[in-house]
Design a protein around this motif. Structure first.
Motif, mmCIF file in Angstrom:
data_model
loop_
_atom_site.group_PDB
_atom_site.id
_atom_site.type_symbol
_atom_site.label_atom_id
_atom_site.label_comp_id
_atom_site.label_asym_id
_atom_site.label_seq_id
_atom_site.Cartn_x
_atom_site.Cartn_y
_atom_site.Cartn_z
ATOM 1 N N ARG A 189 -22.179 75.555 -36.378
ATOM 2 C CA ARG A 189 -20.532 74.660 -36.183
ATOM 3 C C ARG A 189 -20.815 74.638 -34.794
ATOM 4 N NH1 ARG A 189 -20.315 70.459 -41.169
ATOM 5 N NH2 ARG A 189 -19.708 69.961 -40.010
ATOM 6 N N MET A 190 -20.523 75.584 -34.495
ATOM 7 C CA MET A 190 -20.478 75.498 -32.857
ATOM 8 C C MET A 190 -21.111 75.053 -31.897
ATOM 9 S SD MET A 190 -17.292 78.451 -32.570
ATOM 10 C CE MET A 190 -18.195 80.581 -33.095
ATOM 11 N N VAL A 191 -22.300 75.234 -32.782
ATOM 12 C CA VAL A 191 -23.217 75.588 -31.148
ATOM 13 C C VAL A 191 -23.578 74.265 -30.773
ATOM 14 C CG1 VAL A 191 -25.799 75.281 -31.057
ATOM 15 C CG2 VAL A 191 -24.387 77.408 -31.755
ATOM 16 N N ARG A 196 -22.608 68.594 -28.692
ATOM 17 C CA ARG A 196 -21.935 67.212 -27.971
ATOM 18 C C ARG A 196 -21.373 67.344 -26.652
ATOM 19 N NH1 ARG A 196 -21.262 68.203 -34.061
ATOM 20 N NH2 ARG A 196 -18.988 68.268 -33.742
ATOM 21 N N ARG A 197 -20.186 68.063 -26.501
ATOM 22 C CA ARG A 197 -19.726 68.035 -25.285
ATOM 23 C C ARG A 197 -20.712 68.424 -24.182
ATOM 24 N NH1 ARG A 197 -14.483 72.181 -27.351
ATOM 25 N NH2 ARG A 197 -13.836 70.504 -29.116
ATOM 26 N N GLY A 198 -21.740 68.348 -24.011
ATOM 27 C CA GLY A 198 -22.730 68.281 -23.066
ATOM 28 C C GLY A 198 -23.078 69.707 -22.823
ATOM 29 N N TRP A 199 -23.057 71.024 -23.006
ATOM 30 C CA TRP A 199 -23.258 72.090 -23.247
ATOM 31 C C TRP A 199 -25.340 72.117 -23.883
ATOM 32 C CZ3 TRP A 199 -25.113 76.395 -27.391
ATOM 33 C CH2 TRP A 199 -25.111 77.147 -27.051
ATOM 34 N N GLU A 219 -16.898 76.696 -19.313
ATOM 35 C CA GLU A 219 -15.609 76.327 -19.965
ATOM 36 C C GLU A 219 -16.212 75.672 -21.756
ATOM 37 O OE1 GLU A 219 -14.120 74.070 -17.454
ATOM 38 O OE2 GLU A 219 -13.756 75.423 -15.615
ATOM 39 N N VAL A 220 -17.310 75.050 -21.881
ATOM 40 C CA VAL A 220 -17.208 74.155 -22.681
ATOM 41 C C VAL A 220 -17.544 75.329 -23.954
ATOM 42 C CG1 VAL A 220 -18.680 72.392 -24.406
ATOM 43 C CG2 VAL A 220 -17.953 72.219 -21.526
#
Length: 305
Positions: A189-191, A196-199, A219-220
């Motif tokens: 879930r963290m991945v 989804r935030r662009g990482w 940072e993400v």
């Protein structure tokens, strides 16, 4: 070397692997083996477990058997329905193992409970009176040891910290609820949240890559670990104020991230734990590579006593 005649058989069952060991009363492992959990139906999975048990036992007759299994489980009837072993639904694990080992007592517990019990027995929690053990991996499991005994609950499923709701407006969880600790703190879930935030969008990556990038200052990745740490801390503090404990041990694959996980967890615990009897909460990494297996063995020793 401990007396081989005075042993119990500990069994640790998960969606990825199954392990078994003969364990002496002082926690010394006499012999141990493990296999990958096979895909297939109920009988194919159990056949692999039966072969593993036979190989580890050899000609030794242990005094009792302890089983730690992924849950949920029905402790009263000895049934297991691990979410990560699709072939087992209300599988009569205790009866089937009993048929293999004869008239030996057989004890069953959730894998998270066994993890906590193992760390309490010979690991990071061995100096504690009461202990919360948490496994952070593909899911978030947990177990409580209170006054030296595992707190199982009436169904055997107590301390499901991973499914404690910490965000009323949170994401849907596999359990059917929303905003559970697991939706923020489990590796997958963290991945997913980071991607989804662009990482590393579109890449086949896991929590180990995420933690490495966080350690390198991404940072993400750092923000996602902080979200997971806040959820874990909320579950830890809620449990601590309910049960009145001060010792917490965290293990599992995600815990291998080290300071990337433990530093924000400790920071959030200090922020959230404001009542006087939990301000001394300590959070430590697990020490044992096989805490669940040793905890299952301790269940067996408790049954044999």
């Amino acid at each position: 070397m401990s007396d081989v005649a005075a042993t119990v058989l500990g069994i640790d069952i998960g969606g990825t692997k199954m392990a078994a060991a003969l364990v002496a009363e002082d926690g010394e492992i006499i012999t141990e083996d493990r296999i990958m959990t096979p895909p297939g139906d109920a009988e194919q999975v159990f056949a692999a477990l039966a072969e593993l048990i036979g190989r580890v036992r050899g000609d030794v007759r242990p005094v009792a058997v302890g089983i730690g299994s992924a849950g949920p489980l029905d402790l009263r009837h000895g049934l297991v329905s691990p979410v990560n072993i699709v072939g087992w639904r209300n599988f009569p694990l205790v009866d089937r193992v009993q048929a293999l080992v004869g008239d030996l007592p057989v004890a069953l517990g959730v894998d998270g409970h066994c993890f906590a019990l193992g760390e309490f027995w010979t690991g990071a929690g061995r100096a504690a009176e009461n202990l919360l053990g948490i496994v952070v991996s593909t899911g978030v499991g947990a177990g409580l040891v209170v006054d030296g005994e595992p707190m199982l609950g009436q169904s055997g499923n107590a301390a499901h910290l991973g499914h404690m709701v910490v965000d009323l407006d949170g994401e849907a969880c596999a359990c059917g609820s929303y905003g559970c600790v697991e939706t923020y703190a489990s590796g997958p879930r963290m991945v997913a949240r980071a991607q989804r935030r662009g990482w590393r969008s579109g890449e086949a990556v896991d929590a180990a890559v995420l933690s490495a990038d966080a350690a390198a200052g991404d940072e993400v990745a750092l923000a996602v670990f902080d979200d997971g740490a806040q959820a874990l801390a909320a579950g830890i503090v809620a449990t601590a104020v309910t049960v009145d404990l001060t010792s917490v041990v965290i293990g599992g694959g995600v815990a291998k991230a080290g300071p990337v996980l433990f530093d924000p967890v400790e920071r959030w615990v200090k922020r959230l734990a404001q009542l006087p009897f939990v301000t001394d909460l300590t959070v430590e990494p697990a020490q044992l590579p096989n805490a669940g297996l040793l905890g299952a063995a301790r269940l067996a020793w408790n049954t044999a006593a």
